[in-house]
Design an enzyme around this catalytic site. Structure first.
Site, short mmCIF file in Angstrom:
data_model
loop_
_atom_site.label_atom_id
_atom_site.label_comp_id
_atom_site.label_asym_id
_atom_site.label_seq_id
_atom_site.Cartn_x
_atom_site.Cartn_y
_atom_site.Cartn_z
N ARG A 5 -2.89 19.09 8.57
CA ARG A 5 -2.31 17.74 8.62
C ARG A 5 -3.30 16.79 7.96
NH1 ARG A 5 -6.41 15.79 10.51
NH2 ARG A 5 -5.25 13.86 10.71
N GLY A 6 -2.84 15.53 7.80
CA GLY A 6 -3.62 14.57 7.03
C GLY A 6 -3.11 14.62 5.60
N ALA A 7 -2.80 13.43 5.04
CA ALA A 7 -2.09 13.39 3.76
C ALA A 7 -2.73 14.22 2.64
CB ALA A 7 -1.92 11.92 3.34
N ARG A 9 7.22 17.56 5.52
CA ARG A 9 7.02 16.29 6.26
C ARG A 9 7.35 15.15 5.29
NH1 ARG A 9 1.55 15.63 9.60
NH2 ARG A 9 2.80 14.17 10.82
N GLN A 22 -5.24 13.23 17.71
CA GLN A 22 -6.09 13.60 16.57
C GLN A 22 -7.47 12.94 16.65
OE1 GLN A 22 -2.90 12.75 16.39
NE2 GLN A 22 -1.84 13.66 14.65
N ASP A 78 -1.16 7.43 4.75
CA ASP A 78 -0.25 8.51 4.34
C ASP A 78 0.52 8.14 3.09
OD1 ASP A 78 -0.76 9.31 7.26
OD2 ASP A 78 0.23 11.03 6.31
N ASN A 97 0.59 4.64 7.94
CA ASN A 97 -0.46 5.49 8.52
C ASN A 97 -0.10 5.79 9.97
OD1 ASN A 97 -3.03 6.89 8.20
ND2 ASN A 97 -3.89 5.37 9.60
N LYS A 98 -0.91 6.60 10.60
CA LYS A 98 -0.64 7.05 11.97
C LYS A 98 -0.22 5.92 12.89
CE LYS A 98 -0.61 10.37 13.24
NZ LYS A 98 0.70 11.08 13.34
O1 MRU Z 1 0.21 13.26 11.67
P1 MRU Z 1 -1.08 13.41 10.93
O2 MRU Z 1 -2.19 13.94 11.77
O3 MRU Z 1 -0.89 14.21 9.65
O4 MRU Z 1 -1.48 11.93 10.49
C1 MRU Z 1 -2.63 11.74 9.71
C2 MRU Z 1 -2.92 10.33 9.40
O5 MRU Z 1 -2.19 9.44 9.76
C3 MRU Z 1 -4.12 10.05 8.55
O6 MRU Z 1 -4.68 8.82 8.87
C4 MRU Z 1 -3.71 10.03 7.07
O7 MRU Z 1 -2.96 11.16 6.74
C5 MRU Z 1 -4.88 9.94 6.17
S1 MRU Z 1 -5.86 11.40 6.16
C6 MRU Z 1 -7.12 11.18 5.04
#
Ligand code: MRU
Length: 353
Positions: free
Chosen positions: A59-61, A102, A209, A250, A260-261
């Site tokens: 996970r994470g963009a 996603r 997270q 994201d 973002n999250k």
């Molecule tokens: O649902 P996730 O854990 O994939 O969400 C991740 C985030 O929101 C991060 O802040 C974002 O992807 C940036 S990661 C460098």
């Protein structure tokens, strides 16, 4: 936390690898079981990469983008092996499936489009040759992401002064990228420059997270970290004084609106009220110049059980209605600056136009 300490020791304080490609296999660190276990999934089928992205094992963009690039390699390997013809059409169909894993992080589609461009190149050759080209493109995406994170770190660290206390949200670290991280890249570089006094990590309900991944990563690097629940952020700003909020993204729309999250928007509003700079650290692969404003960004909604349960145990009465958006939108006007690998960008934001 006994197990987590063991996991930390087993890795000698060295940040664990998010993804690794070796001999036709993609090794994915299963982030759903961190920090209790450091466990790698050995993946040879692109459909399993899709599953891993869906259930947040990866996970994470930026990390999702890299995983998608390797998923394309696995698909190409499979179709080249089967050799029944229609190689490109099958690869395009697989790209469509991977692209649906996603919806919010634009890095997923960005990486897939890069791979499709490689496969469609004139004179790309026989399927086996295309597999090789896709493999080197995936490796290039991986390496460029890591290098980009380091550059983000340098640019972002310059914004902070010595003795800084910063708040971050979710995990925008090495675990969310090829390594080093975006928001945590800034924090790592600033810490190396002697500028960080304390990092506050928001736990990031519902999937934690911040607690499970960010606190783990920072502990591994010996960077001082204090975990708070999400609801403590306002009081933290009022009581302790904070020098910056630094988060990842994201997707960033052309006007600087940031997806973002979930919880990021609340932090941006709080930061504005308290006069705390609010920074977004992200590579250009996270910018979507075709999206004029945040309102058009698809926001993923996830299952109710993520909210009704905590660590597998139900915490709400059966049948409780739930709304569970995984991301939110922060208007660009609340973002003090966007830190990219090419430098720091200040408002008014205008990407691509
Ligand atoms: O649902 P996730 O854990 O994939 O969400 C991740 C985030 O929101 C991060 O802040 C974002 O992807 C940036 S990661 C460098």
């Amino acid at each position: 936390m006994r197990l987590s300490t063991r996991a930390l020791r087993a890795h000698g304080g060295v940040t664990v690898e998010t993804l690794r490609w070796e001999d036709g296999t993609l090794y994915i660190l299963d982030q759903t079981v961190l920090p209790r276990k450091v466990n790698y999934l050995a993946v040879k089928d692109y459909r399993e990469v899709i599953q891993a992205i869906r259930r947040l094992a990866v996970r994470g963009a930026p990390a999702i983008g890299v995983a998608a690039a390797y998923a394309m390699v696995l698909a190409a390997l499979e179709f080249a092996r089967e050799g029944a013809g229609n190689f490109l059409a099958r690869l395009e169909a697989a790209a469509g499936e991977i692209g649906k894993a996603r919806p919010t992080a634009v890095n997923l589609d960005w990486a897939i489009q890069r791979q499709l461009a490689v496969a469609r190149q004139k004179g790309a050759g026989a399927p086996q040759e295309i597999v090789e080209r896709l493999l080197s493109e995936a490796a290039a995406i991986f390496t460029a992401d890591k290098d980009g994170n380091k550059a983000i770190g340098v640019h972002g660290a310059a914004l902070l002064s010595r003795g800084a206390a910063v708040l971050t949200h979710c995990n925008a670290g090495g675990l969310a990228t090829s390594g080093y991280g975006t928001a945590l890249g800034v924090i790592r570089a600033a810490y190396a420059a002697g500028k960080i006094k304390m990092v506050y990590a928001g736990e990031t309900r519902p999937l934690l997270q911040g607690a499970r991944l960010t606190a783990f990563e920072l502990q591994q690097d010996g960077i001082p970290v204090t975990l708070i629940t999400d609801s403590m952020a306002g009081y933290l700003m009022a009581q302790k004084g904070l020098d910056a909020v630094i988060v990842g993204a994201d997707r960033i729309a052309a006007n600087g609106d940031v997806a973002n999250k979930i919880g990021t928007y609340s932090l941006a509003v709080l930061a504005k009220y308290h006069g705390v700079p609010f920074y977004v650290a992200a590579p250009f692969s996270t910018v979507d110049p075709a999206m004029p404003q945040g309102a058009g960004i698809p926001i993923e909604e996830r299952g109710a059980d993520e909210v009704t349960h905590f660590a597998g145990e139900p915490v709400a009465a059966p049948g409780t209605a739930v709304w569970n958006p995984a991301f939110d939108l922060t208007p660009g006007e609340l973002v003090t600056a966007i830190i990219t690998e090419r430098g720091v960008i200040h408002p008014p934001y205008k990407f691509g136009g």
